[in-house]
Design an enzyme around this catalytic site. Structure first.
Site, PDB file in Angstrom:
ATOM      1  CB  CYS A 151      -7.235   8.786   4.765  1.00 58.79           C
ATOM      2  SG  CYS A 151      -6.457  10.094   5.696  1.00 58.79           S
ATOM      3  NE  ARG A 174       1.539  12.942   8.641  1.00 60.58           N
ATOM      4  CZ  ARG A 174       0.476  13.506   9.183  1.00 60.58           C
ATOM      5  NH1 ARG A 174       0.594  14.682   9.767  1.00 60.58           N
ATOM      6  NH2 ARG A 174      -0.693  12.915   9.147  1.00 60.58           N
ATOM      7  CD  GLN A 211      -2.431  10.559  12.129  1.00 63.34           C
ATOM      8  OE1 GLN A 211      -2.657   9.763  11.234  1.00 63.34           O
ATOM      9  NE2 GLN A 211      -2.640  11.857  11.996  1.00 63.34           N
ATOM     10  CG  ASP A 236      -6.463   8.441  11.519  1.00 61.97           C
ATOM     11  OD1 ASP A 236      -7.361   9.292  11.651  1.00 61.97           O
ATOM     12  OD2 ASP A 236      -5.711   8.382  10.533  1.00 61.97           O
ATOM     13  CG  HIS A 278     -10.839   7.741   8.162  1.00 61.48           C
ATOM     14  ND1 HIS A 278      -9.717   7.095   8.631  1.00 61.48           N
ATOM     15  CD2 HIS A 278     -10.412   8.900   7.599  1.00 61.48           C
ATOM     16  CE1 HIS A 278      -8.648   7.831   8.347  1.00 61.48           C
ATOM     17  NE2 HIS A 278      -9.035   8.930   7.726  1.00 61.48           N
ATOM     18  CE  LYS A 326      -8.329  22.832  10.499  1.00 59.51           C
ATOM     19  NZ  LYS A 326      -6.919  22.544  10.635  1.00 59.51           N
ATOM     20  CG  HIS A 366     -10.036  12.582   7.683  1.00 61.09           C
ATOM     21  ND1 HIS A 366      -9.179  11.789   6.975  1.00 61.09           N
ATOM     22  CD2 HIS A 366     -10.692  13.328   6.769  1.00 61.09           C
ATOM     23  CE1 HIS A 366      -9.313  12.046   5.687  1.00 61.09           C
ATOM     24  NE2 HIS A 366     -10.214  12.969   5.533  1.00 61.09           N
TER      25      HIS A 366
HETATM   26 ZN    ZN Z   1      -7.819  10.530   7.475  1.00 66.18          ZN
END
Ligand code: ZN
Ligand code: ZN
Length: 636
Positions: A334, A363, A381, A383, A385, A465, A511
């Protein structure tokens, strides 16, 4: 007479003191036979509970989720009795049922339990099942219970947290282990149709590394043997499909402990699979109006201060010394995307802006929780945004839902379900903004004609979410996609756009991931297909098998012809016999085997054997290539 209300709203009159089982019997013998326990005015009780007041009554029958959980928890008591009989010094701690199925019991023991121990426990448990001993309930004052458990510090700790002055204990038969428990349980051990002790592991009391080490025994119980047999079959099938075995076996990847637990190496063939997925992802995202970006793996400490990660995610992050400064490896993508958005100012006309990245994150996870590619410490990911005007939220969510549907269908899943998580107790943002965005998510789901379950209060503290769980070929559910609204990060990074009045406003930011973690998605795909990946995903689509080495030259020619058109093909030049080579290709789940012998060479043709065993002789090379091309395109 007492009036009790049944779930169908009918009223039944009974004598005060009648037990639940007799009530069930008065309704019907079938119900009595299937009854396991009951719910009286919201409290779960045993079948021999005597009803003393007017109430609402719901009887749990064998088919219900509650009954299966009660059955498994009862089986945990049974294991406590068995272990205690064999090892009187052992101190039982807790033995709950598990939501995903089965039960465990934790014991404080001076020895771990091995396979032989577990099968002995199972054998002894089955003996007690045959005796059909009752689960007896006993009620005692708290201080009486404290005397009983004075030598068991775990039960004593549980007792300390109990507010009531009277506690209940349960005992199987007359001399089973007397266990502290609220209940309910099955009425007698005979109700446990079948039990299987699965495995054991070592855990810490209350999950606290600083506390005592306990031996956890896992098991599962069923109302009948038929269900146990089908469970064992499913489990065997799952083991056969285990990606931790298939990965190295198919030469795709491995996560060996030696070089770093939770870190995966993708081999050449695994990387081909990865690239196919990534290329698919890239094409789809470009078509859907996303901008693809790349962000680095490390940022300075102040970035993570600004993002808030150091406040609430620090223990999962890897710090790195860079000169005199402290930097952190990214656990999420992010902040990088926020900074890319902020590289210049944006007008309302530019929104929505959709940034996407195949972003690798790291992580820290406890080593005990690592599991092949399903749970790793470094993963990528898919990912994205999305920055948008508040009134674009519904449309954008709808766009993501459509993409999710398209992706999962193309990758061969049949069923996936939606969850909407709403505002938790602790949250930021006004009620108004929560209501508005939750409403937009609901509207998008409705517009997409999705049934969804609401998870009340399970949203993140910074926004509602949508989660999407996919069902695999074995009926297991996997949570893959998340679409998360965020009221927090735009504030922290001062994300703005200029409205048509020249003032600056906050855009809405979501996200979202669709595969979740690509590594994990690959594991799920492999297990879903049992290694037999569809043609378009197969790292090797065809293998050329010359019958003897006299055909090697022609085999090379065929390989070149096929490869020219972008097909992924290999030749097996090994000196083995043809049957062996076919078996080998079959083991590797290669979709096509191209058999080359004298006849094929003479006629300038090929013979094809599919992995399903279908054989076609005398096929033109070009016909085969076009056929494969057509089939690959069909998937997308
Ligand atoms: Zn994010
Ligand atoms: Zn219990």
């Amino acid at each position: 007479m007492l009036k009790i209300r049944l779930p169908d709203r009918s009223i039944l009159k009974i004598q005060r003191g009648t037990n639940v089982y007799d009530v069930a019997k008065s309704i019907g013998l079938g119900l009595a036979r299937d009854a396991v326990a009951a719910n009286i005015n919201g409290k779960k009780v045993d079948l021999h509970y005597k009803i003393g007041e007017e109430c609402k009554l719901k009887i749990f029958t064998k088919q219900s989720k509650e009954a299966i959980s009660i059955l498994n928890h009862s089986a945990a008591h049974l294991i406590a009795t068995v272990v205690k009989n064999l090892y009187p010094d052992v101190k039982p701690a807790i033995g709950p049922s598990i939501d995903s199925g089965g039960f465990y019991y934790d014991f404080y023991s001076n020895k771990p339990y091995f396979k032989e121990d577990l099968s002995l426990f199972e054998e002894k448990a089955n003996e007690i099942i045959k005796l059909d001993l009752p689960f007896n309930r006993l009620e005692l004052y708290l201080d009486q219970a404290e005397v009983i458990y004075s030598k068991n510090r775990f039960k004593m700790e549980i007792l300390q947290d109990i507010k009531e002055s009277i506690v209940s204990l349960y005992q199987i038969g007359e001399d089973g282990y007397l266990d502290l428990c609220k209940g309910p349980h099955v009425p007698s051990t005979g109700k446990i149709g079948a039990i299987k002790i699965l495995t054991s592991s070592s855990v810490h009391w209350k999950g606290d590394q600083g506390r005592e080490k306990l031996q956890r025994i896992y098991g599962i119980a069923f109302f009948n043997n038929k269900d146990l047999i089908s469970f064992l079959k499913r489990r065997e099938e799952a083991e056969r499909r285990d990606h931790r075995i298939l990965g190295p076996q198919l030469d795709l990847f491995d996560t060996a402990k030696a070089y770093g637990p939770g870190m995966a190496l993708f081999y050449p063939k695994g990387t081909i699979l990865w690239e196919i997925i990534e290329e698919f992802w890239r094409k789809e995202h470009r078509n859907a109006g996303y901008d693809i970006v790349r962000t680095p793996h490390l940022f300075r400490e102040n970035v993570w201060e600004q993002s808030g990660h150091l406040d609430y995610y620090k223990e999962n992050m890897y710090p790195v010394d860079v000169g005199k400064e402290k930097w952190y490896v990214k656990p999420m993508n992010c902040p990088g995307h926020m900074m890319i958005y902020n590289r210049k100012s944006h007008s309302y006309r530019e929104l929505p802006i959709r940034l996407a990245e195949f972003g690798t994150v790291y992580r820290y996870e406890l080593s005990g929780t690592l599991n092949g590619l399903l749970r790793v410490r470094g993963f990528t990911q898919d990912d994205s945004h999305i920055f948008m005007l508040p009134d674009q939220l519904e449309e954008e969510i709808l766009g993501v839902i459509k993409m999710v549907d398209r992706f999962y269908k193309i990758f061969g899943f049949q069923e996936w379900i939606y969850h909407l998580s709403t505002r938790p107790d602790k949250s930021i943002g006004t009620k108004e903004i929560w209501d508005q965005s939750t409403y937009a998510l609901k509207k998008a789901l409705n517009k997409a004609k999705k049934n969804y379950k609401i998870k009340e209060g399970e949203g993140a503290f910074y926004g509602p979410k949508i989660d999407i769980d996919v069902k695999d070929a074995l009926g297991r559910m996997w949570q893959l996609a998340t679409i998360q609204v965020d009221f927090n990060l735009p504030e922290r990074f001062d994300i703005t756009y200029m409205g048509d009045d020249g003032n600056y406003y906050r855009p809405v930011v979501i996200h979202r991931v669709i595969f979740g973690a690509v590594d994990r998605f690959i594991a799920i795909l492999l297990e879903h297909y049992g290694g037999k990946l569809p043609l378009w995903l197969s790292p090797v689509q065809a293998i050329v098998i010359p019958i003897t080495d006299r055909n090697n030259e022609y085999a090379k020619f065929v390989e070149k012809e096929i490869r020219k058109d972008g097909m992924r093909v290999e030749v097996d030049f090994s000196p083995e016999r043809m049957e062996y080579k076919i078996r080998e290709a079959q083991m590797n789940h290669i979709p096509y085997m191209i058999i080359i012998g004298q006849k094929e060479e003479k006629n300038n043709k090929i013979s094809i054997r599919s992995r399903q065993g279908k054989i076609r002789k005398g096929v033109m090379i070009q016909d085969f290539v076009s056929e494969v091309h057509r089939k690959v395109l069909e998937y997308q």
